[in-house]
Each structure stands twice: as structure tokens, then as C-alpha cells.
Design a protein around this motif. Structure first.
Motif, PDB file in Angstrom:
ATOM      1  N   LEU A  64      13.441  15.477  -4.952  1.00  0.00           N
ATOM      2  CA  LEU A  64      12.892  14.538  -5.923  1.00  0.00           C
ATOM      3  C   LEU A  64      11.376  14.654  -5.985  1.00  0.00           C
ATOM      4  O   LEU A  64      10.722  14.927  -4.985  1.00  0.00           O
ATOM      5  N   GLN A  65      10.832  14.458  -7.162  1.00  0.00           N
ATOM      6  CA  GLN A  65       9.382  14.394  -7.321  1.00  0.00           C
ATOM      7  C   GLN A  65       8.961  12.970  -6.981  1.00  0.00           C
ATOM      8  O   GLN A  65       9.491  12.016  -7.548  1.00  0.00           O
ATOM      9  N   VAL A  66       8.041  12.814  -6.064  1.00  0.00           N
ATOM     10  CA  VAL A  66       7.659  11.492  -5.572  1.00  0.00           C
ATOM     11  C   VAL A  66       6.189  11.233  -5.883  1.00  0.00           C
ATOM     12  O   VAL A  66       5.329  12.075  -5.634  1.00  0.00           O
ATOM     13  N   HIS A  67       5.905  10.074  -6.431  1.00  0.00           N
ATOM     14  CA  HIS A  67       4.534   9.618  -6.676  1.00  0.00           C
ATOM     15  C   HIS A  67       4.370   8.302  -5.937  1.00  0.00           C
ATOM     16  O   HIS A  67       5.125   7.358  -6.171  1.00  0.00           O
ATOM     17  N   LEU A  68       3.413   8.235  -5.055  1.00  0.00           N
ATOM     18  CA  LEU A  68       3.122   7.006  -4.325  1.00  0.00           C
ATOM     19  C   LEU A  68       1.832   6.422  -4.890  1.00  0.00           C
ATOM     20  O   LEU A  68       0.770   7.020  -4.763  1.00  0.00           O
ATOM     21  N   ILE A  69       1.937   5.299  -5.548  1.00  0.00           N
ATOM     22  CA  ILE A  69       0.757   4.713  -6.187  1.00  0.00           C
ATOM     23  C   ILE A  69       0.505   3.304  -5.656  1.00  0.00           C
ATOM     24  O   ILE A  69       1.421   2.620  -5.221  1.00  0.00           O
ATOM     25  N   ASP A  70      -0.732   2.907  -5.690  1.00  0.00           N
ATOM     26  CA  ASP A  70      -1.125   1.539  -5.403  1.00  0.00           C
ATOM     27  C   ASP A  70      -1.430   0.866  -6.735  1.00  0.00           C
ATOM     28  O   ASP A  70      -2.153   1.427  -7.562  1.00  0.00           O
ATOM     29  N   GLN A  71      -0.886  -0.312  -6.933  1.00  0.00           N
ATOM     30  CA  GLN A  71      -1.212  -1.073  -8.134  1.00  0.00           C
ATOM     31  C   GLN A  71      -2.651  -1.567  -8.053  1.00  0.00           C
ATOM     32  O   GLN A  71      -3.229  -1.655  -6.969  1.00  0.00           O
ATOM     33  N   ARG A  72      -3.223  -1.892  -9.191  1.00  0.00           N
ATOM     34  CA  ARG A  72      -4.590  -2.410  -9.221  1.00  0.00           C
ATOM     35  C   ARG A  72      -4.744  -3.555  -8.221  1.00  0.00           C
ATOM     36  O   ARG A  72      -3.818  -4.330  -7.996  1.00  0.00           O
ATOM     37  N   ASN A  73      -5.881  -3.610  -7.601  1.00  0.00           N
ATOM     38  CA  ASN A  73      -6.220  -4.625  -6.600  1.00  0.00           C
ATOM     39  C   ASN A  73      -5.366  -4.553  -5.339  1.00  0.00           C
ATOM     40  O   ASN A  73      -5.314  -5.499  -4.567  1.00  0.00           O
ATOM     41  N   HIS A  74      -4.680  -3.431  -5.122  1.00  0.00           N
ATOM     42  CA  HIS A  74      -3.886  -3.220  -3.917  1.00  0.00           C
ATOM     43  C   HIS A  74      -4.259  -1.875  -3.306  1.00  0.00           C
ATOM     44  O   HIS A  74      -4.506  -0.904  -4.016  1.00  0.00           O
ATOM     45  N   GLY A  75      -4.261  -1.811  -1.992  1.00  0.00           N
ATOM     46  CA  GLY A  75      -4.486  -0.541  -1.304  1.00  0.00           C
ATOM     47  C   GLY A  75      -5.757   0.150  -1.735  1.00  0.00           C
ATOM     48  O   GLY A  75      -6.828  -0.435  -1.759  1.00  0.00           O
ATOM     49  N   LYS A  76      -5.622   1.415  -2.107  1.00  0.00           N
ATOM     50  CA  LYS A  76      -6.784   2.251  -2.455  1.00  0.00           C
ATOM     51  C   LYS A  76      -7.053   2.294  -3.957  1.00  0.00           C
ATOM     52  O   LYS A  76      -7.847   3.100  -4.416  1.00  0.00           O
ATOM     53  N   SER A  77      -6.386   1.445  -4.727  1.00  0.00           N
ATOM     54  CA  SER A  77      -6.571   1.460  -6.176  1.00  0.00           C
ATOM     55  C   SER A  77      -7.890   0.805  -6.573  1.00  0.00           C
ATOM     56  O   SER A  77      -8.582   0.198  -5.751  1.00  0.00           O
ATOM     57  N   PHE A  78      -8.193   0.901  -7.850  1.00  0.00           N
ATOM     58  CA  PHE A  78      -9.380   0.231  -8.379  1.00  0.00           C
ATOM     59  C   PHE A  78      -9.152  -1.281  -8.372  1.00  0.00           C
ATOM     60  O   PHE A  78      -8.028  -1.761  -8.304  1.00  0.00           O
ATOM     61  N   HIS A  79     -10.232  -2.007  -8.401  1.00  0.00           N
ATOM     62  CA  HIS A  79     -10.142  -3.461  -8.413  1.00  0.00           C
ATOM     63  C   HIS A  79     -10.655  -3.985  -9.747  1.00  0.00           C
ATOM     64  O   HIS A  79     -11.602  -3.453 -10.304  1.00  0.00           O
ATOM     65  N   MET A 112       0.843  -1.183   0.000  1.00  0.00           N
ATOM     66  CA  MET A 112       0.000   0.000   0.000  1.00  0.00           C
ATOM     67  C   MET A 112       0.886   1.244   0.000  1.00  0.00           C
ATOM     68  O   MET A 112       1.889   1.305   0.709  1.00  0.00           O
ATOM     69  N   SER A 113       0.502   2.209  -0.780  1.00  0.00           N
ATOM     70  CA  SER A 113       1.341   3.412  -0.915  1.00  0.00           C
ATOM     71  C   SER A 113       1.574   4.118   0.410  1.00  0.00           C
ATOM     72  O   SER A 113       2.620   4.745   0.605  1.00  0.00           O
ATOM     73  N   ASP A 114       0.631   4.009   1.336  1.00  0.00           N
ATOM     74  CA  ASP A 114       0.808   4.660   2.646  1.00  0.00           C
ATOM     75  C   ASP A 114       2.074   4.174   3.354  1.00  0.00           C
ATOM     76  O   ASP A 114       2.672   4.912   4.128  1.00  0.00           O
ATOM     77  N   ASN A 115       2.491   2.938   3.074  1.00  0.00           N
ATOM     78  CA  ASN A 115       3.700   2.390   3.686  1.00  0.00           C
ATOM     79  C   ASN A 115       4.952   3.152   3.270  1.00  0.00           C
ATOM     80  O   ASN A 115       5.989   3.054   3.921  1.00  0.00           O
ATOM     81  N   TRP A 116       4.870   3.896   2.176  1.00  0.00           N
ATOM     82  CA  TRP A 116       6.022   4.620   1.633  1.00  0.00           C
ATOM     83  C   TRP A 116       6.028   6.094   2.005  1.00  0.00           C
ATOM     84  O   TRP A 116       6.928   6.841   1.593  1.00  0.00           O
ATOM     85  N   LYS A 117       5.044   6.571   2.773  1.00  0.00           N
ATOM     86  CA  LYS A 117       4.947   8.009   3.072  1.00  0.00           C
ATOM     87  C   LYS A 117       6.201   8.577   3.727  1.00  0.00           C
ATOM     88  O   LYS A 117       6.700   9.614   3.306  1.00  0.00           O
ATOM     89  N   THR A 118       6.725   7.912   4.738  1.00  0.00           N
ATOM     90  CA  THR A 118       7.896   8.433   5.450  1.00  0.00           C
ATOM     91  C   THR A 118       9.086   8.536   4.510  1.00  0.00           C
ATOM     92  O   THR A 118       9.733   9.587   4.411  1.00  0.00           O
ATOM     93  N   LEU A 119       9.378   7.458   3.797  1.00  0.00           N
ATOM     94  CA  LEU A 119      10.511   7.466   2.883  1.00  0.00           C
ATOM     95  C   LEU A 119      10.257   8.420   1.714  1.00  0.00           C
ATOM     96  O   LEU A 119      11.156   9.152   1.292  1.00  0.00           O
ATOM     97  N   GLY A 120       9.028   8.443   1.218  1.00  0.00           N
ATOM     98  CA  GLY A 120       8.682   9.356   0.131  1.00  0.00           C
ATOM     99  C   GLY A 120       8.888  10.807   0.517  1.00  0.00           C
ATOM    100  O   GLY A 120       9.397  11.607  -0.269  1.00  0.00           O
ATOM    101  N   ASN A 121       8.511  11.158   1.728  1.00  0.00           N
ATOM    102  CA  ASN A 121       8.727  12.527   2.214  1.00  0.00           C
ATOM    103  C   ASN A 121      10.213  12.860   2.281  1.00  0.00           C
ATOM    104  O   ASN A 121      10.617  13.974   1.955  1.00  0.00           O
TER     105      ASN A 121
END
Length: 66
Positions: free
Chosen positions: A17-32, A1-10
Motif C-alpha cells: 500500500l502507498q502510505v502517507h502520514l500527515i499531521d493536520q493543521r495545528n497538530h504535530g509538525k504541520s503549519f499553525h 502526530m504522524s510519527d505515532n503511525w510510523k510502525t503501522l504505516g510501515n
């Protein structure tokens, strides 16, 4: 889940660096979707990058061998 990367992403963002935290399909908050394999997920990333005009990127992840 992208939330797991918030600390490191920040931290990366703080270093300019420009940071994009994404969830792949069927993971986290993404579409299913019933369409679910590495080819679909790789294409999702390409489409995301095209939409956001990202010409090149360093991609980090975990699970799935990331």
C-alpha cells in the motif's frame, strides 16, 4: 502526530500500500493557523490528495473520532 503511525504505516507499506502520514493543521509538525475547524481540516486533506494526484484513499486516524 504522524510519527505515532510510523510502525503501522510501515506494515501497510510492506503489504504494497502507498502510505502517507500527515499531521493536520495545528497538530504535530504541520503549519499553525488561526483558521481551525473540521471544514478547514477536511479541505486540507482534499488539497493534499489533489496535489499528490491521489484519486481515492482509505483514511485512518485517531483522536477527533478517527
Amino acid at each position: 502526530m504522524s510519527d505515532n503511525w510510523k510502525t503501522l504505516g510501515n506494515r501497510y507499506a510492506e503489504n504494497g500500500l502507498q502510505v502517507h502520514l500527515i499531521d493536520q493543521r495545528n497538530h504535530g509538525k504541520s503549519f499553525h493557523s488561526n483558521d481551525f475547524d473540521y471544514e478547514f481540516m477536511a479541505n486540507d486533506v482534499v488539497q493534499y490528495m489533489n496535489y499528490h494526484a491521489i484519486a481515492q484513499a482509505t483514511v485512518l486516524g485517531h483522536s477527533m473520532g478517527g
